[in-house]
Motif scaffolding. Structure first.
Motif, PDB file in Angstrom:
ATOM      1  N   GLN A  38       0.831  -1.193   0.000  1.00 39.68           N
ATOM      2  CA  GLN A  38       0.000   0.000   0.000  1.00 39.68           C
ATOM      3  C   GLN A  38       0.877   1.258   0.000  1.00 39.68           C
ATOM      4  O   GLN A  38       1.877   1.326   0.695  1.00 39.68           O
ATOM      5  CB  GLN A  38      -0.913  -0.004   1.234  1.00 39.68           C
ATOM      6  N   THR A  39       0.459   2.245  -0.779  1.00 39.78           N
ATOM      7  CA  THR A  39       1.191   3.519  -0.821  1.00 39.78           C
ATOM      8  C   THR A  39       0.468   4.549   0.054  1.00 39.78           C
ATOM      9  O   THR A  39      -0.713   4.378   0.400  1.00 39.78           O
ATOM     10  CB  THR A  39       1.270   4.064  -2.265  1.00 39.78           C
ATOM     11  N   TRP A  40       1.186   5.636   0.391  1.00 39.53           N
ATOM     12  CA  TRP A  40       0.561   6.682   1.192  1.00 39.53           C
ATOM     13  C   TRP A  40      -0.593   7.326   0.434  1.00 39.53           C
ATOM     14  O   TRP A  40      -1.601   7.701   1.028  1.00 39.53           O
ATOM     15  CB  TRP A  40       1.591   7.722   1.610  1.00 39.53           C
ATOM     16  N   GLN A  41      -0.447   7.423  -0.868  1.00 43.82           N
ATOM     17  CA  GLN A  41      -1.525   8.013  -1.668  1.00 43.82           C
ATOM     18  C   GLN A  41      -2.794   7.161  -1.560  1.00 43.82           C
ATOM     19  O   GLN A  41      -3.895   7.688  -1.435  1.00 43.82           O
ATOM     20  CB  GLN A  41      -1.086   8.137  -3.134  1.00 43.82           C
ATOM     21  N   GLU A  42      -2.648   5.839  -1.590  1.00 40.40           N
ATOM     22  CA  GLU A  42      -3.809   4.955  -1.431  1.00 40.40           C
ATOM     23  C   GLU A  42      -4.418   5.077  -0.039  1.00 40.40           C
ATOM     24  O   GLU A  42      -5.633   5.000   0.129  1.00 40.40           O
ATOM     25  CB  GLU A  42      -3.413   3.496  -1.707  1.00 40.40           C
ATOM     26  N   CYS A  43      -3.558   5.277   0.962  1.00 40.13           N
ATOM     27  CA  CYS A  43      -4.060   5.498   2.328  1.00 40.13           C
ATOM     28  C   CYS A  43      -4.949   6.732   2.360  1.00 40.13           C
ATOM     29  O   CYS A  43      -6.031   6.714   2.960  1.00 40.13           O
ATOM     30  CB  CYS A  43      -2.908   5.677   3.312  1.00 40.13           C
ATOM     31  N   GLU A  44      -4.500   7.796   1.721  1.00 36.56           N
ATOM     32  CA  GLU A  44      -5.276   9.026   1.683  1.00 36.56           C
ATOM     33  C   GLU A  44      -6.580   8.831   0.910  1.00 36.56           C
ATOM     34  O   GLU A  44      -7.633   9.312   1.325  1.00 36.56           O
ATOM     35  CB  GLU A  44      -4.448  10.146   1.057  1.00 36.56           C
ATOM     36  N   GLN A  45      -6.529   8.097  -0.208  1.00 30.06           N
ATOM     37  CA  GLN A  45      -7.729   7.861  -1.008  1.00 30.06           C
ATOM     38  C   GLN A  45      -8.764   7.036  -0.241  1.00 30.06           C
ATOM     39  O   GLN A  45      -9.957   7.209  -0.430  1.00 30.06           O
ATOM     40  CB  GLN A  45      -7.365   7.147  -2.318  1.00 30.06           C
ATOM     41  N   GLN A  46      -8.295   6.140   0.618  1.00 29.37           N
ATOM     42  CA  GLN A  46      -9.206   5.317   1.414  1.00 29.37           C
ATOM     43  C   GLN A  46      -9.576   5.991   2.728  1.00 29.37           C
ATOM     44  O   GLN A  46     -10.296   5.409   3.533  1.00 29.37           O
ATOM     45  CB  GLN A  46      -8.564   3.956   1.706  1.00 29.37           C
ATOM     46  N   ALA A  47      -9.053   7.188   2.940  1.00 26.26           N
ATOM     47  CA  ALA A  47      -9.316   7.978   4.147  1.00 26.26           C
ATOM     48  C   ALA A  47      -8.881   7.232   5.411  1.00 26.26           C
ATOM     49  O   ALA A  47      -9.552   7.276   6.444  1.00 26.26           O
ATOM     50  CB  ALA A  47     -10.789   8.376   4.229  1.00 26.26           C
ATOM     51  N   TRP A  48      -7.746   6.535   5.319  1.00 20.49           N
ATOM     52  CA  TRP A  48      -7.204   5.865   6.498  1.00 20.49           C
ATOM     53  C   TRP A  48      -6.715   6.916   7.493  1.00 20.49           C
ATOM     54  O   TRP A  48      -6.090   7.905   7.118  1.00 20.49           O
ATOM     55  CB  TRP A  48      -5.990   4.997   6.132  1.00 20.49           C
ATOM     56  N   PRO A  93      -5.930  -1.804  -2.002  1.00 23.94           N
ATOM     57  CA  PRO A  93      -7.257  -1.943  -2.602  1.00 23.94           C
ATOM     58  C   PRO A  93      -7.267  -3.101  -3.604  1.00 23.94           C
ATOM     59  O   PRO A  93      -6.383  -3.234  -4.445  1.00 23.94           O
ATOM     60  CB  PRO A  93      -7.471  -0.611  -3.327  1.00 23.94           C
TER      61      PRO A  93
END
Length: 191
Positions: free
Chosen positions: A157-167, A187
């Motif tokens: 998982q990348t930080w950008q994906e974390c942000e997109q998933q609102a982690w 994802p």
């Protein structure tokens, strides 16, 4: 079935007594019964000798000849895996053909051409390093021709994906993630 066929075939000749009490009738019934058994056996052999129609023994015998197998248990999955494995040849070195061959061995992977003589193998539905990676690596290197350089790509998982998933750290902790499970929570990855 064949008794009726024989009666229909012999009836126009008018030479045989085909009434149900005659000797000829008994012989036709016996011969028809044997021909029915032979017909069933021929149908079975025909069905089991072709991968797309085989249901049991034809699949099992082919699977026993191959060094790797997907482990699929349903008939349709076994047929598809065998078809993929039997299509392996020097003429089928496209990434799609390699993907299909890998899938036939039970390896959910995607081959991507990186340039002349280089191939990257990704595991799109798996976060991190797949389970049984040494076995998978061995299968991949056996199937892919030795003149190709193979690079394995592991997805985290990348930080950008974390942000997109609102982690948030609170949602990560609430989900009971460890650092390792959090890295693999990409994802579309399987649990």
């Amino acid at each position: 079935m064949y008794e009726r066929y024989l009666r229909t075939l012999l009836s126009p000749l008018g030479v045989y007594d085909l009434s149900h009490t005659s000797r000829n009738s008994g012989e036709l019934a016996a011969l028809g019964s044997v021909l029915d058994e032979v017909s069933e056996l021929v149908d079975w052999v025909e069905r089991e000798s072709v991968v797309v129609t085989a249901e049991d023994e034809g699949l099992r015998r082919r699977e026993s000849l191959l060094p790797y197998f997907s482990g699929a248990t349903k008939t349709a999955g076994r047929r598809a895996a065998l078809k993929a494995l039997m299509n392996i040849s020097g003429d089928s070195l496209t990434p799609a053909a390699i993907d299909e061959s890998l899938w036939g061995c039970g390896v959910e992977a995607q081959a991507i051409e990186l340039g002349e003589g280089k191939l990257q193998v990704r595991f799109p539905h798996v976060g991190g390093i797949p389970e049984n990676f040494e076995r998978i690596r061995h299968i991949v290197l056996e199937l892919i021709p030795c003149h190709l350089e193979v690079e394995f790509y592991f997805r985290y998982q990348t930080w950008q994906e974390c942000e997109q998933q609102a982690w948030t750290w609170a949602t990560v902790e609430a989900a009971g993630h460890t650092w390792e499970s959090f890295q693999k929570a990409i994802p579309g990855a399987e649990d």
